[in-house]
Design a protein around this motif. Sequence first.
Motif, mmCIF file in Angstrom:
data_model
loop_
_atom_site.group_PDB
_atom_site.id
_atom_site.type_symbol
_atom_site.label_atom_id
_atom_site.label_comp_id
_atom_site.label_asym_id
_atom_site.label_seq_id
_atom_site.Cartn_x
_atom_site.Cartn_y
_atom_site.Cartn_z
ATOM 1 N N GLN A 191 7.089 7.657 -7.242
ATOM 2 C CA GLN A 191 5.619 8.170 -6.787
ATOM 3 C C GLN A 191 4.655 6.964 -7.775
ATOM 4 O O GLN A 191 4.658 7.361 -9.007
ATOM 5 C CB GLN A 191 5.577 9.430 -7.095
ATOM 6 N N GLY A 192 4.507 6.068 -7.140
ATOM 7 C CA GLY A 192 3.713 4.917 -7.708
ATOM 8 C C GLY A 192 4.954 4.464 -8.859
ATOM 9 O O GLY A 192 5.571 4.000 -8.270
ATOM 10 N N ASN A 193 4.608 4.198 -9.934
ATOM 11 C CA ASN A 193 5.583 3.807 -11.145
ATOM 12 C C ASN A 193 6.441 4.615 -11.599
ATOM 13 O O ASN A 193 7.146 4.179 -12.205
ATOM 14 C CB ASN A 193 4.702 2.961 -12.192
ATOM 15 N N GLY A 228 0.711 -1.154 -0.007
ATOM 16 C CA GLY A 228 -0.036 -0.067 0.063
ATOM 17 C C GLY A 228 0.791 1.110 0.116
ATOM 18 O O GLY A 228 0.354 2.329 -0.226
ATOM 19 N N HIS A 229 2.083 1.090 0.230
ATOM 20 C CA HIS A 229 3.018 2.374 0.041
ATOM 21 C C HIS A 229 3.242 2.996 -1.291
ATOM 22 O O HIS A 229 3.527 2.140 -2.025
ATOM 23 C CB HIS A 229 4.352 2.149 1.143
ATOM 24 N N THR A 230 2.828 4.187 -1.424
ATOM 25 C CA THR A 230 3.175 4.628 -2.972
ATOM 26 C C THR A 230 4.261 5.251 -3.248
ATOM 27 O O THR A 230 4.815 5.117 -4.355
ATOM 28 C CB THR A 230 1.886 5.730 -3.049
ATOM 29 N N GLU A 268 2.624 7.766 1.490
ATOM 30 C CA GLU A 268 2.308 8.636 0.464
ATOM 31 C C GLU A 268 3.592 9.417 0.098
ATOM 32 O O GLU A 268 4.555 9.465 0.810
ATOM 33 C CB GLU A 268 1.493 9.605 1.011
ATOM 34 N N TRP A 269 3.501 9.850 -1.108
ATOM 35 C CA TRP A 269 4.841 10.544 -1.599
ATOM 36 C C TRP A 269 4.565 12.096 -1.013
ATOM 37 O O TRP A 269 3.377 12.561 -0.748
ATOM 38 C CB TRP A 269 4.947 10.646 -3.238
ATOM 39 N N GLY A 311 3.236 -0.527 -9.105
ATOM 40 C CA GLY A 311 3.050 0.548 -7.942
ATOM 41 C C GLY A 311 3.771 -0.413 -6.762
ATOM 42 O O GLY A 311 3.420 -0.036 -5.350
ATOM 43 N N SER A 312 4.402 -1.612 -6.871
ATOM 44 C CA SER A 312 4.969 -2.304 -5.717
ATOM 45 C C SER A 312 6.371 -2.440 -5.807
ATOM 46 O O SER A 312 7.139 -1.655 -5.581
ATOM 47 C CB SER A 312 4.134 -3.288 -5.561
ATOM 48 N N SER A 367 10.311 2.931 1.828
ATOM 49 C CA SER A 367 8.939 3.083 1.256
ATOM 50 C C SER A 367 8.123 3.993 2.292
ATOM 51 O O SER A 367 8.447 4.011 3.596
ATOM 52 C CB SER A 367 8.156 2.068 0.926
#
Lengths: 115, 111
Positions: free
Chosen positions: A50-52, A28-30, A97-98, A72-73, A94
């Motif tokens: 941030q995400g991918n 769940g960490h972005t 949120e960013w 995203g992982s 991680s």
Amino acid sequence: GAGVSQSPSNKVTEKGKDVELRCDPISGHTALYWYRQSLGQGLEFLIYFQGNSAPDKSGLPSDRFSAERTGGSVSTLTIQRTQQEDSAVYLCASSPEWGAGEKLFFGSGTQLSVL
Amino acid sequence: SQQGEEDPQALSIQEGENATMNCSYKTSINNLQWYRQNSGRGLVHLILIRSNEREKHSGRLRVTLDTSKKSSSLLITASRAADTASYFCATPPGGTDKLIFGTGTRLQVFP
């Protein structure tokens, strides 16, 4: 998972070989970060996601270094044609949120030794 | 390049004494964080102080922030042998989202 997982924990390779380092962030960490730490030194920022997407790749030392993140992982840091100066501990972190106000959760790192 | 520098680089004290570490940084920030590292591997977050705060406490930890001097201090009171570790400050320079770490202070607490 319960924490940030990095693999392998130790990697010994010969100069000129390619290596792949893996980071599994907390579910769940972005945001995901890569740092490098040489013996007895501070942390050197490499890249963050941030995400991918990677908004800032400015810390990558050379074009031999690349990183990607899928779904995203999981993230992989690839070092091509390794050199002895690449020997260091590579740390992944991680955050939920960013953003600059988020605390980072670190993995235990990968100790890379280039012979 | 490093955003922050810790001072001193190394500190040795006896159990029960207080330990003070300082961090100076270069650019404007909206927060500053302190982390601890045992045995050269993963870091653990200790405390975050925002730019509009001057002091923050967490257990035996006290952090101060002086944005006019671009500096912060971490005080560990009544130190224990288990506090032996390296301590790093970290800041997001210039409103960026990346977190840049300082050079670290190696703290040794003797029983």
